[in-house]
Scaffold this motif. Structure first.
Motif, short mmCIF file in Angstrom:
data_model
loop_
_atom_site.label_atom_id
_atom_site.label_comp_id
_atom_site.label_asym_id
_atom_site.label_seq_id
_atom_site.Cartn_x
_atom_site.Cartn_y
_atom_site.Cartn_z
N VAL B 18 51.15 42.75 10.36
CA VAL B 18 50.71 44.09 10.01
C VAL B 18 51.90 44.96 9.62
CG1 VAL B 18 49.73 46.21 10.96
CG2 VAL B 18 48.62 44.03 11.39
N GLY B 271 38.19 53.18 13.23
CA GLY B 271 38.73 53.46 11.90
C GLY B 271 38.17 54.76 11.35
N VAL B 274 39.68 58.52 11.50
CA VAL B 274 40.61 59.09 10.52
C VAL B 274 39.96 60.24 9.77
CG1 VAL B 274 41.90 58.57 8.43
CG2 VAL B 274 41.87 56.93 10.29
N VAL B 305 49.71 53.00 12.22
CA VAL B 305 49.01 51.78 11.80
C VAL B 305 49.17 50.70 12.86
CG1 VAL B 305 49.09 49.89 10.15
CG2 VAL B 305 49.03 52.22 9.33
N PHE B 308 46.86 51.47 15.76
CA PHE B 308 45.49 51.10 15.41
C PHE B 308 45.31 49.59 15.50
CE2 PHE B 308 44.64 55.25 13.22
CZ PHE B 308 43.41 55.48 13.79
N ALA B 309 46.27 48.87 14.92
CA ALA B 309 46.18 47.40 14.93
C ALA B 309 46.11 46.88 16.35
CB ALA B 309 47.37 46.81 14.19
N PHE B 312 42.74 47.50 17.82
CA PHE B 312 41.74 46.58 17.27
C PHE B 312 41.87 45.22 17.93
CE2 PHE B 312 41.04 48.73 12.89
CZ PHE B 312 40.59 49.84 13.55
N SER C 151 43.24 43.91 11.27
CA SER C 151 43.89 44.80 12.22
C SER C 151 44.26 46.14 11.60
CB SER C 151 45.14 44.14 12.80
OG SER C 151 44.80 42.90 13.35
N PHE C 152 44.03 46.27 10.28
CA PHE C 152 44.32 47.56 9.66
C PHE C 152 43.11 48.47 9.78
CE2 PHE C 152 47.48 45.13 7.25
CZ PHE C 152 48.55 45.97 7.37
N PRO C 153 43.35 49.74 10.09
CA PRO C 153 42.22 50.68 10.02
C PRO C 153 41.81 50.83 8.56
CG PRO C 153 44.27 51.83 10.47
CD PRO C 153 44.58 50.38 10.49
N PRO C 154 40.60 50.45 8.20
CA PRO C 154 40.25 50.35 6.78
C PRO C 154 40.35 51.65 5.99
CG PRO C 154 38.35 49.94 8.20
CD PRO C 154 39.52 50.04 9.09
N VAL C 155 39.88 52.75 6.59
CA VAL C 155 39.91 54.00 5.84
C VAL C 155 41.35 54.41 5.54
CG1 VAL C 155 39.32 56.44 5.89
CG2 VAL C 155 37.74 54.78 6.82
N LEU C 156 42.18 54.31 6.58
CA LEU C 156 43.58 54.69 6.41
C LEU C 156 44.25 53.80 5.37
CD1 LEU C 156 45.76 56.55 7.37
CD2 LEU C 156 46.28 54.98 9.22
N LEU C 157 44.02 52.51 5.46
CA LEU C 157 44.64 51.58 4.53
C LEU C 157 44.19 51.88 3.10
CD1 LEU C 157 46.46 49.15 4.12
CD2 LEU C 157 44.50 47.68 4.43
N ILE C 159 43.22 54.69 1.89
CA ILE C 159 43.85 55.93 1.43
C ILE C 159 45.28 55.66 0.99
CG2 ILE C 159 44.68 58.18 2.18
CD1 ILE C 159 42.15 58.41 3.89
#
Lengths: 277, 334, 308, 500
Positions: B18, B271, B274, B305, B308-309, B312, C151-157, C159
């Motif tokens: 990540v 997520g 945000v 990030v 968050f990772a 998750f 593992s990435f927050p989708p919305v943030l990624l 953007i």
């Protein structure tokens, strides 16, 4: 007064008749066989008595009396009390009839009559009674560790443990290995004899009926074809269908003889007689 | 023990992946923190000076190595925007987000369990259809639209409901931690708790509704399936009432597929913070993330990030463990 | 017709299942009808936009700003038009026709949705199938990548990615596909893994099929029902994400009429002209509902296990 | 991390409006304050954040709401005859929020710190034009290392804040971020980043204690959230809302509105690349825009059309330089270069979206007007960060919309920085303009300097090297019982709000 008296019971599935004016009497300490092919309505009869009919199947006429009380006229809660106290079911498929998420002990303990002092011991005693080895361990385990035969034994234990007056066994051996079938059958008969319950034995196997039943009801297409004492029916079937059914059954005393399937012509005629399409 | 080591190892490996991806992506994004700082009239020299100051004059791999070395000592760098250590900012904001997520999940669980059980218990076609329809609608409307709808509805119909912030800054209390909700509950300050809930309920609802719909779909289906099993029929013959059967027999079995599918949905919920946090001006890590992107606060974005990772990954682990615990077939065959 | 058949419900193990099966069947039919209607309307709007739309969706007219829908428009004189129905759903804050934008928005929604779903499905199926079919280090590597991605927050990624790639239609499509391919990869991998162990694969091997031909001819067709469902869901997700990106003002610009753009714009004038936001929100929700319904129904019809 | 807050009133459970008492002023503010260091770092040059800094800190020199200068912590200032030295008189009787007196040493330290490269001050290049400070009583003197005619105007502008020397050195940079003190009318009471800051009245303020006991800035970047805040009574006052909402709210019972043209303009940068090297195209683009219509219809009248980079309040404004709306002329000009509506000239235009009121919509309208004369511009939305980056690398599209704030109203900070080639913030980059602006940087005679810029503006307008569109109008909505004096520098200062 008979233990169970079913009076001209009719069931319907959204208008389509499922059972038509079925009469049946079971006395205490009696094993009453109910035979018929798949779709004859025999299991539906059992479910109607137990009050666990599928959602769309409704009683359209008739009465079910247990020791004289019409179960159908009861408030659902009162009926459930009757169920809990006086009736039990030995289901067809032991694999799916035990809740996979609850221990054997939990599923057995809940059927014990009110006021049972040591539920744990009682459960183990019942497991022993159905000849389950290392009962203490089994009691604590979840159903998936048991074999099919073991599970059926546990279910039989559960059925008798509530000390019911009437047990309905719905093809209890069909799902089992042939080798296990005999043992289980023995067990049921033995427990019935010991406890003196009335037992309704639903099966498609006349052979089995011949072995354990006192009386027999032959069903087809939702109606009763013939009712007779077991020995009478086996030896002198009155109705053509019973005769045909009998001919299609392998009989230990007629070893080597070819089996005759129930002739389609007969079935068609019977359907025509029944007068529906 | 070996399993634990493998798990920890794979967490680190994933986090490393990540970090590499985000590091590279961020350096390819046009616009950098330096451009954001330059005033009218700054010269190239000023720019170079600032780049040197923030370590942006080195190559991307070199920057990454330096960053990684610092991270090993739990130093995530300084936020260019807030001029505070990234770690400190994250620790400061994370509780607000976690509380929001917790409340949203709680709402989602209560709603979905209530509705699923109700539908299966009642067994009335119209009710089932209505609940299906509601769940479908709740799922079709994404969380940020819910937020939008709530904010509009509040201004129109319920102007006393707050739509921004965590509490009224005019009335504040002494809190030892940033977990205001939990702390007020633990210290039995119920008035403060009620006030905090008033602020949190709308964003939590916006986040929670789609999750509730998702869980309802799975749970209701699983319950229906369980109710069709023989052991349910057998339980009926034991004289149990329908509600007792739904709760006592079917629910446990229905939980198993539900747990498996909920963890994925829960990560969507997190997520979603945000956007929701930004809409409700909730001072959590999500709104910080957007402002970090807008201001090209690279160290802060990287830190967020990663957090968050990690969340998750932990949720997935937890759900795996929960799944094992819920299904006795897995428990003993382990 | 025979009564023997009508009792076949008794064959279902346990009684409770029978009612359930019936209601699932009818609900599936209901879903199918609704899904077809919604998607049909969407497709018609998308395909025939230039013929249906009364106006150029990007043409602004500063004299027609925030005109209400025709049935609410009682001040024709102010706007200087004769027939209110020329702008059936009113105009937005730039005087553009809401109905036309809605229709062209459908076109862009279809383009974004289908392209994203195709790209994501392509990437996901290839990688998922490779991982599932070959296993070993290939599986390990691909699964690890999927793990990282998830593992990435989708919305943030998204953007961040849109900030990187710019705000064109193409970049939005790429971004959403890049973020969401894992959905397909995971499902396909799991399914292929399961199929691979079946006998018919061995049979195909024995008759000398190459890996590729086995994969394409034997394995993928069996994965297909789930793929179709996922595909429909993905279209809905892509349209939603586009809306989110428009909402944070990062999506397709150049005046293109996307629903997200309309919602973002409508939000600013909501108290003044609710119709600018209400109609695209409605269209979006109905489309997603339709897609979800269609996906569910198709899964029911395509999956032999469920159908039974 | 411990929050030191007042007791929770039982009334907290009642509706928000119950709190609208006269001692507290709650401002729904449009940007979030990231850092308390007003001199160094990202937020220091963010014009929108200055209202908060100006509430807590004092500037060397202050500005009246009409942009005229007035003493801040300096009571007098100026150059010597030959402009080799500056002098500053530091105010007596000013105190830091911790009670210490403000001293000339603080002023010197702040100026020196601002001029140091390593602090990362973005305006360092300007402050470093002063050096060799000497203190004599309350008088500070310094050498002019490089002459800059705008230095005293800058003392009322970005990064020009006086910070407490002793306190800052004692607590350090991080400590200062956590509990900052200044000498302004309000003290920081509680600060939650991205959420709000609560200020407390500083009773010892040299300018007299301000009216409100407590001032809260709620950070609400979302305009609809700010509208909801004032509409529900959760906040007393807000700014930067869509003009439609302004009209609606101002007409509501219990709310009032005030609008002022502010020192912020919207303009289309032109990059001297591609088709833009053709003067006909540029001029046609300029003449095709009906600014009055845009202001009237799109901005509901809230805006002042302008033709140069000088708004009417700026020092170098002159009404003489105009660019007429003349679409026929545009068509002629385009025809002269071979373009027509059938064969339009094509280029890209970039714009922010939602950063300024109706920015994106304005560009939509502009491209619509262009379309009618034969210009086909493709719109690309960019973020502020990307604009800065592209501008610094001179990689903007041929046309790019942006806004330009200039609260000191000096032509060097408007035309100078935005049109002078070597400045990293210019987009237009040609020798003719550079030759005209170059000498003005160091021009000592103020009148000559202003006149010079006016000539540059006329030349730029004539050749359409930039397309100024309008001066923005700041809409402010506040509840009944308040009165607000708007500030042309786009500030919303609690000091300028009073209850009546």
């Amino acid at each position: 007064m008979s233990l169970l008296q079913v009076d001209s019971l009719s069931l319907g599935l959204r208008g389509t008749p499922v059972l038509r004016e079925v009469n049946l009497i079971i006395e205490a300490s009696e094993i009453a066989g109910v035979v018929g092919e798949s779709g004859a309505g025999k299991s539906m009869l059992g479910k109607a008595i137990l009050g666990v009919l599928p959602r769309d199947v409704t009683v359209t006429a008739g009465a079910i009396r247990l020791n004289g009380t019409d179960l159908l006229a009861l408030h659902p809660r009162a009926r459930r009390a009757f169920l809990k106290r006086d009736m039990a079911l030995i289901p067809q498929d032991p694999l799916s009839a035990l809740n996979p998420c609850r221990t054997i002990s939990a599923q057995l303990a809940e059927v014990l009559p009110k006021g049972t002092a040591d539920a744990k011991m009682e459960v183990i005693r019942w497991l022993d009674a159905v000849r389950i080895p290392s009962a203490t361990k089994v009691a604590k385990s979840f159903p998936h560790v048991l074999s099919g035969g073991m599970r059926q034994r546990a279910l039989i234990a559960a059925a008798f443990a509530s000390r019911p007056k009437l047990v309905i066994a719905d093809e209890p051996t069909t799902a089992l290995d042939v080798t296990v079938q005999k043992d289980v059958l023995h067990l049921i008969r033995e427990l019935q004899r010991e406890t003196g319950v009335g037992l309704m034995f639903v099966t498609h196997d006349l052979c089995v009926v011949a072995k354990i039943c006192h009386s027999v009801t032959v069903m087809h297409g939702g109606r009763v074809i013939e009712q007779a004492a077991c020995t009478d029916l086996i030896n002198r079937p009155a109705h053509a269908y019973s005769q045909a059914l009998l001919a299609a059954t392998p009989r230990p005393d007629h070893a080597g003889q070819g089996l005759e399937p129930v002739p389609t012509a007969l079935i068609e005629r019977m359907i025509a007689e029944a007068g529906d399409g | 023990m070996a399993r634990l080591l493998v798990t920890i190892g794979s967490i680190f490996l994933t986090l490393l992946g990540v970090s590499v991806v985000i590091f590279v992506i961020l350096r390819l994004v046009p616009g950098d923190p330096i451009s954001m700082m330059l005033p009218p009239g700054a010269t190239d020299e000023v720019r170079a000076n600032l780049e040197r100051l923030y370590g942006l004059d080195k190559s991307i791999p070199a920057q990454y190595v330096i960053w990684l070395r610092n991270v090993a000592w739990l130093d995530f760098g300084m936020s260019t925007q807030f001029r505070l250590p990234v770690m400190e900012i994250i620790l400061d904001r994370l509780p607000a987000t976690l509380e929001l997520v917790l409340l949203a999940s709680l709402i989602a669980l209560v709603l979905s369990f209530a509705f699923s059980i109700l539908a299966v218990w009642l067994q009335v076609d119209s009710a089932t259809l209505a609940i299906d329809g509601l769940a479908g609608l709740a799922q079709a409307i994404p969380d940020f639209l819910w937020a939008l709808i709530f904010i509009l509805a509040v201004t129109l119909f319920a102007p006393m409901m707050p739509v921004s912030g965590r509490f009224d800054p005019r009335t504040a209390q002494d809190f030892a931690t940033n977990f205001y909700l939990l702390e007020s509950l633990v210290t039995l300050r119920f008035e403060a708790f009620a006030e905090l809930i008033r602020y949190a309920v709308l964003p939590a609802l916006a986040l929670g509704l789609p999750l509730a719909a998702g869980i309802t779909r799975v749970l209701k289906g699983a319950l229906e399936e369980a109710m069709a099993q023989d052991y349910v029929m057998l339980a009926q013959t034991k004289g149990k009432s329908r509600l007792a059967i739904v709760l006592g027999e079917a629910l446990r079995n229905a939980m198993i597929p539900t747990i498996a599918l909920t963890s994925v949905q829960l990560t969507f919920l997190i997520g979603g913070t945000v956007l929701i946090e930004r809409q409700f001006s909730w001072p959590g890590i999500g709104s910080t993330a957007i402002s970090a992107v807008i201001n090209r606060d690279l160290p802060l974005i990287q830190g967020i990030v990663l957090v968050f990772a990690l969340i998750f990954i932990l949720i997935n682990l937890a759900s795996n463990e929960l799944y094992r615990a819920a299904d006795p077939r897995l428990r003993t065959s382990r | 017709m025979s009564s023997v058949e009508s009792f076949s419900l008794e064959k279902g193990r346990g009684g409770g299942g029978t009612g359930l099966e019936r209601s699932t069947e009818s609900i599936s039919r209901l879903r199918m009808v609704f899904g077809c209607a919604a998607i049909g309307a969407l497709l018609i709007a998308a395909l025939f936009a230039p013929w249906i739309a009364p106006h150029d969706p990007t043409l602004d007219d500063l004299f027609l700003i925030n005109m209400p829908p025709a049935w609410l428009n009682d001040d024709l004189a102010y706007f200087g038009i004769e027939n209110a129905w020329a702008y059936p759903l009113g105009t937005d804050s730039l005087g553009r026709d809401v109905a036309s934008r809605l229709i062209y928005g459908a076109r862009l929604a279809v383009i974004v949705g289908v392209s994203v779903a195709c790209l994501a499905a392509l990437a996901g199926v290839i990688l998922g199938a490779l991982a599932g079919f070959y296993g070993g280090w290939i599986d390990n590597a691909i699964s690890r990548i999927v793990d990282v991605w998830l593992s990435f927050p989708p919305v943030l990624l998204s953007i961040i990615l849109v900030a990187m790639l710019g705000t064109t239609l193409t970049s939005v499509i790429i971004v959403v596909a890049v973020i969401d391919w894992t959905r397909f990869a995971r499902v396909v991998r799991a399914d292929v893994l399961q199929q691979r162990s079946r006998d018919y694969i061995d049979a195909a091997r024995i008759t000398g099929g190459s890996d590729l031909s086995i994969l394409i001819r034997e394995v993928l067709p069996n994965v297909q029902p789930l793929l179709v469902t996922l595909f429909f869901f993905e279209i809905g997700i892509a349209i939603t994400v586009e809306t989110i990106l428009s909402f944070v003002s990062l999506s397709v610009s150049s005046g293109a009429a996307t629903w997200g753009d309309m919602i973002a714009e409508g939000r600013r004038v909501i108290n003044e002209a609710w119709w600018v936001m209400a109609f695209p929100v409605g269209a979006l929700v109905i489309t997603i509902l339709g897609l979800n319904a269609m996906g569910d129904a198709l899964r029911f019809y395509l999956d032999p296990v469920l159908r039974k | 991390m411990k929050k030191l807050l007042g007791p929770l009133a039982g009334a907290a459970l009642a509706a928000n409006v119950a709190f609208a008492d006269d001692s507290t002023l709650t401002i729904a503010y449009n940007v979030s304050l990231p850092s308390w260091d007003a001199t160094v770092g990202v937020s220091a040059v963010n014009p929108t954040i200055q209202s908060i800094y100006k509430s807590v800190y004092d500037q060397y020199i202050d500005q009246n709401p009409d942009l005229s200068f007035r003493p801040g912590l300096l009571t007098e200032w100026g150059w010597n005859e030959d402009r080799t030295k500056v002098f500053m008189e530091v105010r007596e009787g000013a105190f830091w929020h911790n009670g210490d007196p403000v001293t000339p040493a603080d002023v010197v330290w702040s100026l020196e710190r601002a001029g140091k490269e390593e602090t990362g001050n973005p305006i360092q290049f300007l402050w470093s034009t002063l050096g060799n400070f000497t203190v004599d009583g309350n008088r500070v003197e310094a050498d002019v290392l490089r002459f800059d005619p705008t230095i005293f105007k800058w003392m009322a502008f970005l990064t020009a804040y006086v910070l407490p020397k002793d306190y800052y050195t004692e607590v350090g940079a991080e400590g200062f971020e956590k509990s900052p003190i200044g000498s302004g009318p309000y003290m920081v009471d509680e600060y939650v980043a991205n959420s709000f800051v609560r200020l407390k009245r500083y009773d010892e303020y040299w300018g007299g204690a301000p009216e409100f006991e407590m001032v809260i800035f709620k950070f609400l970047p979302d305009a609809s959230a700010r509208v909801a805040e004032v509409e529900t009574g959760a906040s007393d006052i807000t700014l930067e809302i869509p003009y439609e909402e302004y009209d609606r709210l101002a007409a509501k019972d219990g709310l009032n509105g005030v609008t002022t043209p502010v020192s912020d303009i919207g303009m289309i940068f032109i990059n001297d690349v591609g088709v833009m090297e053709d003067a006909n195209v540029r001029k046609a683009a300029a003449h095709a825009i009906n600014k009055d219509l845009i202001v009237d219809r799109l901005l509901r009248g809230y805006g002042v059309p302008i033709d140069t980079l000088q708004a009417p309040e700026y020092a170098a404004f002159t009404a003489e330089t105009t660019v007429a709306y003349d679409p026929d002329k545009s068509k002629e000009l385009l025809a002269a270069s071979g373009y027509s509506t059938d064969n339009p000239v094509k280029f890209k235009i970039q714009t922010t979206r939602g950063f300024k009121p109706k920015d994106y919509e304005m560009i939509q309208a502009v491209t619509g007007m262009w379309k009618r004369v034969g210009i086909e511009a493709e719109i690309e939305v960019y973020e502020i960060a990307k604009h800065f980056d592209l501008r610094a690398r001179d990689a903007l599209a041929p046309a790019a919309f942006y806004n330009w704030g200039n609260s000191i109203g000096d032509p060097s900070t408007s035309t100078g920085f935005s049109m002078f080639g070597p400045s990293p913030h210019s987009t237009w980059d040609t020798d003719d303009v550079d030759a005209m602006i170059g000498p003005l940087w160091g021009e000592e005679d103020e009148d000559v300097r202003i006149a010079g810029y006016q000539r540059v503006d006329a030349y730029i307008a004539e050749n359409a090297m930039v397309i100024p569109l309008l001066q923005f109008v700041q809409p402010i909505i506040y509840r009944d019982g308040l009165s607000v004096t708007p500030h042309v520098a786009n500030f919303l200062l609690p000091q300028n709000v009073s209850s009546n």
